[in-house]
Design a protein around this motif. Structure first.
Motif, short mmCIF file in Angstrom:
data_model
loop_
_atom_site.label_atom_id
_atom_site.label_comp_id
_atom_site.label_asym_id
_atom_site.label_seq_id
_atom_site.Cartn_x
_atom_site.Cartn_y
_atom_site.Cartn_z
N GLN A 1 0.84 -1.20 0.00
CA GLN A 1 0.00 0.00 0.00
C GLN A 1 0.88 1.25 0.00
O GLN A 1 1.73 1.41 0.87
CB GLN A 1 -0.92 0.01 1.24
CG GLN A 1 -1.84 -1.19 1.33
CD GLN A 1 -2.79 -1.31 0.16
OE1 GLN A 1 -3.49 -0.37 -0.19
NE2 GLN A 1 -2.81 -2.48 -0.47
N LYS A 2 0.66 2.12 -0.99
CA LYS A 2 1.50 3.31 -1.14
C LYS A 2 1.31 4.31 0.00
O LYS A 2 2.24 5.00 0.39
CB LYS A 2 1.22 4.00 -2.46
CG LYS A 2 1.70 3.24 -3.66
CD LYS A 2 1.41 3.98 -4.93
CE LYS A 2 1.89 3.16 -6.12
NZ LYS A 2 1.55 3.76 -7.39
N ASN A 3 0.10 4.40 0.49
CA ASN A 3 -0.21 5.44 1.48
C ASN A 3 -0.42 4.89 2.89
O ASN A 3 -1.10 5.50 3.69
CB ASN A 3 -1.44 6.23 1.04
CG ASN A 3 -1.21 6.92 -0.29
OD1 ASN A 3 -0.15 7.51 -0.51
ND2 ASN A 3 -2.17 6.83 -1.18
#
Ligand SMILES: [Zn+2]
Length: 109
Positions: A89-91
């Motif tokens: 997950q990037k965030n």
């Protein structure tokens, strides 16, 4: 194993069962063969799923001993899924998001 799964389906293909997870941990922890955690001997015999016996001091140990998985009551596949989910997950990931994604009943389970 240098293949990185791009999605959950590939992750589950790489780790279809607990045996595959244990084998992966064995490869990571013992790339040149396992070593006794008690006497450092490399004369080790595999005696079961992720279990080893030192042929010198007869000490039995698990590939998950000393890892964050040591006292878990959850399957390794679930842990691998959780780790993959968090790092993919990037965030970032909320505890609630992780709980829902993995179908966990509560944070503590
Ligand atoms: Zn030993």
């Amino acid at each position: 194993m240098s293949i990185y799964p791009k999605n959950v389906a590939e992750l589950m293909d790489l780790f279809p069962n607990e045996e595959a997870c244990l084998e992966y941990l064995s490869i990571i922890r013992c790339p040149n063969g396992c070593q006794c955690v008690r006497c450092d001997s490399q004369n080790i015999l595999k005696i079961g799923r992720g279990l080893y016996r030192c042929q010198v001091c007869k000490y039995d140990f698990s590939v998950i001993a000393g890892t964050l998985f040591q006292d878990t009551h959850k399957p390794l596949r679930l842990w691998f899924h959780a780790i993959w989910y968090v790092v993919s997950q990037k965030n970032g990931v909320s505890a609630l998001g992780l709980q829902k994604a993995l179908g966990l009943g509560s944070y503590s389970n």
